[in-house]
Design a protein around this motif. Structure first.
Motif, PDB file in Angstrom:
ATOM      1  N   LEU A  23      71.037 129.052  27.799  1.00  0.00           N
ATOM      2  CA  LEU A  23      70.109 129.184  29.046  1.00  0.00           C
ATOM      3  C   LEU A  23      70.512 130.739  29.497  1.00  0.00           C
ATOM      4  N   LYS A  24      71.510 130.816  30.026  1.00  0.00           N
ATOM      5  CA  LYS A  24      71.563 132.414  30.769  1.00  0.00           C
ATOM      6  C   LYS A  24      70.852 133.458  29.622  1.00  0.00           C
ATOM      7  N   LEU A  25      70.849 133.739  27.843  1.00  0.00           N
ATOM      8  CA  LEU A  25      70.071 134.623  27.491  1.00  0.00           C
ATOM      9  C   LEU A  25      68.621 134.235  27.576  1.00  0.00           C
ATOM     10  N   TYR A  26      68.088 132.654  27.907  1.00  0.00           N
ATOM     11  CA  TYR A  26      66.616 132.234  28.561  1.00  0.00           C
ATOM     12  C   TYR A  26      66.144 132.955  30.043  1.00  0.00           C
ATOM     13  N   ALA A  32      62.909 138.588  33.511  1.00  0.00           N
ATOM     14  CA  ALA A  32      63.447 140.417  33.837  1.00  0.00           C
ATOM     15  C   ALA A  32      61.559 140.771  32.990  1.00  0.00           C
ATOM     16  N   THR A  33      61.329 139.359  32.349  1.00  0.00           N
ATOM     17  CA  THR A  33      59.870 140.198  31.756  1.00  0.00           C
ATOM     18  C   THR A  33      58.783 139.677  32.498  1.00  0.00           C
ATOM     19  N   GLU A  34      59.111 138.634  33.077  1.00  0.00           N
ATOM     20  CA  GLU A  34      58.019 138.095  34.010  1.00  0.00           C
ATOM     21  C   GLU A  34      58.133 137.833  35.549  1.00  0.00           C
ATOM     22  N   GLY A  35      59.466 138.137  35.866  1.00  0.00           N
ATOM     23  CA  GLY A  35      59.164 138.001  37.420  1.00  0.00           C
ATOM     24  C   GLY A  35      60.372 136.366  37.738  1.00  0.00           C
ATOM     25  N   ASP A  36      60.197 136.222  39.355  1.00  0.00           N
ATOM     26  CA  ASP A  36      60.671 134.937  39.332  1.00  0.00           C
ATOM     27  C   ASP A  36      60.105 133.711  39.032  1.00  0.00           C
ATOM     28  N   ASN A  37      60.118 132.693  38.935  1.00  0.00           N
ATOM     29  CA  ASN A  37      60.084 131.448  38.473  1.00  0.00           C
ATOM     30  C   ASN A  37      58.888 131.073  39.317  1.00  0.00           C
ATOM     31  N   LEU A  38      57.503 130.906  39.113  1.00  0.00           N
ATOM     32  CA  LEU A  38      56.840 130.810  40.382  1.00  0.00           C
ATOM     33  C   LEU A  38      56.350 129.116  39.404  1.00  0.00           C
ATOM     34  N   PHE A  45      61.810 113.299  31.187  1.00  0.00           N
ATOM     35  CA  PHE A  45      62.565 112.756  30.942  1.00  0.00           C
ATOM     36  C   PHE A  45      62.493 113.998  30.104  1.00  0.00           C
ATOM     37  N   ASP A  46      62.206 115.143  30.165  1.00  0.00           N
ATOM     38  CA  ASP A  46      62.582 116.874  29.363  1.00  0.00           C
ATOM     39  C   ASP A  46      63.829 117.461  30.263  1.00  0.00           C
ATOM     40  N   PHE A  47      64.676 116.947  29.479  1.00  0.00           N
ATOM     41  CA  PHE A  47      65.934 117.587  30.191  1.00  0.00           C
ATOM     42  C   PHE A  47      65.976 119.284  29.554  1.00  0.00           C
ATOM     43  N   LYS A  48      65.465 119.324  27.905  1.00  0.00           N
ATOM     44  CA  LYS A  48      65.773 120.648  27.999  1.00  0.00           C
ATOM     45  C   LYS A  48      64.791 121.497  28.332  1.00  0.00           C
ATOM     46  N   ALA A  49      62.922 121.535  29.378  1.00  0.00           N
ATOM     47  CA  ALA A  49      63.115 121.950  29.896  1.00  0.00           C
ATOM     48  C   ALA A  49      63.147 121.665  31.258  1.00  0.00           C
ATOM     49  N   ALA A  50      63.900 121.459  31.870  1.00  0.00           N
ATOM     50  CA  ALA A  50      64.265 121.210  32.813  1.00  0.00           C
ATOM     51  C   ALA A  50      65.387 122.448  32.968  1.00  0.00           C
ATOM     52  N   ALA A  51      66.524 122.224  32.342  1.00  0.00           N
ATOM     53  CA  ALA A  51      67.225 123.025  32.114  1.00  0.00           C
ATOM     54  C   ALA A  51      66.820 124.070  32.206  1.00  0.00           C
ATOM     55  N   LYS A  52      66.230 124.379  31.663  1.00  0.00           N
ATOM     56  CA  LYS A  52      65.854 125.884  31.200  1.00  0.00           C
ATOM     57  C   LYS A  52      64.748 126.046  32.746  1.00  0.00           C
ATOM     58  N   TYR A  53      64.234 125.219  32.934  1.00  0.00           N
ATOM     59  CA  TYR A  53      63.363 125.445  34.604  1.00  0.00           C
ATOM     60  C   TYR A  53      64.462 126.065  35.218  1.00  0.00           C
ATOM     61  N   ALA A  55      67.815 127.349  34.921  1.00  0.00           N
ATOM     62  CA  ALA A  55      68.909 127.822  35.079  1.00  0.00           C
ATOM     63  C   ALA A  55      67.511 129.186  35.057  1.00  0.00           C
ATOM     64  N   TRP A  56      66.494 129.473  34.972  1.00  0.00           N
ATOM     65  CA  TRP A  56      65.688 130.601  35.669  1.00  0.00           C
ATOM     66  C   TRP A  56      65.404 130.710  37.127  1.00  0.00           C
ATOM     67  N   ILE A  57      65.066 129.588  37.765  1.00  0.00           N
ATOM     68  CA  ILE A  57      64.534 129.739  39.349  1.00  0.00           C
ATOM     69  C   ILE A  57      66.628 130.470  40.004  1.00  0.00           C
ATOM     70  N   ALA A  58      67.472 129.567  38.966  1.00  0.00           N
ATOM     71  CA  ALA A  58      68.288 130.442  39.367  1.00  0.00           C
ATOM     72  C   ALA A  58      68.617 131.385  40.048  1.00  0.00           C
ATOM     73  N   LEU A  59      67.259 132.739  39.077  1.00  0.00           N
ATOM     74  CA  LEU A  59      67.657 134.080  39.209  1.00  0.00           C
ATOM     75  C   LEU A  59      66.507 134.804  40.707  1.00  0.00           C
ATOM     76  N   LYS A  60      66.205 133.583  40.858  1.00  0.00           N
ATOM     77  CA  LYS A  60      65.385 134.507  41.784  1.00  0.00           C
ATOM     78  C   LYS A  60      65.547 134.742  42.646  1.00  0.00           C
ATOM     79  N   GLY A  61      64.610 136.364  42.781  1.00  0.00           N
ATOM     80  CA  GLY A  61      64.953 137.196  43.379  1.00  0.00           C
ATOM     81  C   GLY A  61      66.075 138.243  42.793  1.00  0.00           C
ATOM     82  N   LYS A  62      65.834 138.565  41.858  1.00  0.00           N
ATOM     83  CA  LYS A  62      66.730 138.962  40.856  1.00  0.00           C
ATOM     84  C   LYS A  62      66.124 140.004  40.581  1.00  0.00           C
ATOM     85  N   ASP A  63      65.885 141.634  40.935  1.00  0.00           N
ATOM     86  CA  ASP A  63      65.543 142.010  40.492  1.00  0.00           C
ATOM     87  C   ASP A  63      64.901 142.872  38.567  1.00  0.00           C
TER      88      ASP A  63
END
Length: 84
Positions: A23-26, A32-38, A45-53, A55-63
């Motif tokens: 999840l951290k790698l994802y 790094a490649t797309e920027g903030d998750n929009l 019940f798509d738990f895998k997609a929710a976990a990925k979402y 993980a990515w949203i937690a990095l919002k604002g990171k350059d």
């Protein structure tokens, strides 16, 4: 090491990293490649997609360049564990 070289290095892992590491790698790669998750949060019940979402949203604002260097550093660290 470049982002592309780091991605290629992950393909040489002889063991699968933990779900937390994956999840951290994802998240770092996407930031790094797309920027903030929009996108919208996956529902139902798509738990895998929710976990990925999440993980990515937690990095919002990171350059993007910071996320890229963190991704490369994480891959280098994981390579010591997962490449024999």
């Amino acid at each position: 090491m470049t982002l592309e070289e780091a991605v290629n290095l992950t393909k040489q892992f002889t063991q699968k990293p933990s779900n937390e590491e994956l999840l951290k790698l994802y998240a770092l790669y996407k930031q790094a490649t797309e920027g903030d998750n929009l996108g919208e949060r996956p529902g139902g019940f798509d738990f895998k997609a929710a976990a990925k979402y999440n993980a990515w949203i937690a990095l919002k604002g990171k350059d993007k360049t910071v996320a890229e260097s963190e991704y490369v550093a994480l891959v280098a660290n994981l390579a010591t564990k997962y490449i024999s």
